[in-house]
Write an enzyme that holds these catalytic residues in place. Sequence first.
Site: not given
Length: 105
Positions: A72, A75-77, A80
């Site tokens: 997760l 994916v968040h990175a 961004h």
Amino acid sequence: MDNQSEIIMGLIANGGNARSLAMKAMYAAKAGNFEEAQELLKASNESILKAHNMQTQLLTNEAGGQKSEVSLLMVHAQDHLMNAMTVKDLATEIVDIYKNQRGEA
């Protein structure tokens, strides 16, 4: 912290910084500070380049057989970075619109 975690955190930090700088560029242009807006866009682009280089390192590692764990946080990175690139592109256009409206182009 392992190398992959460091890269992921770098993506998040640089992507977030790039987005913030692009937003500031739009605010500067809205206020008529076009030189400041251009400097902020340049700084935003530099942060995106740093993040992109980190992303390329992950891709290179994977191409060399070192698999990346898709988490997760990863994916968040990536989110961004994509968001920062989109906001910076839009900010560039909006700064140009403000310049044209004020006859600064």
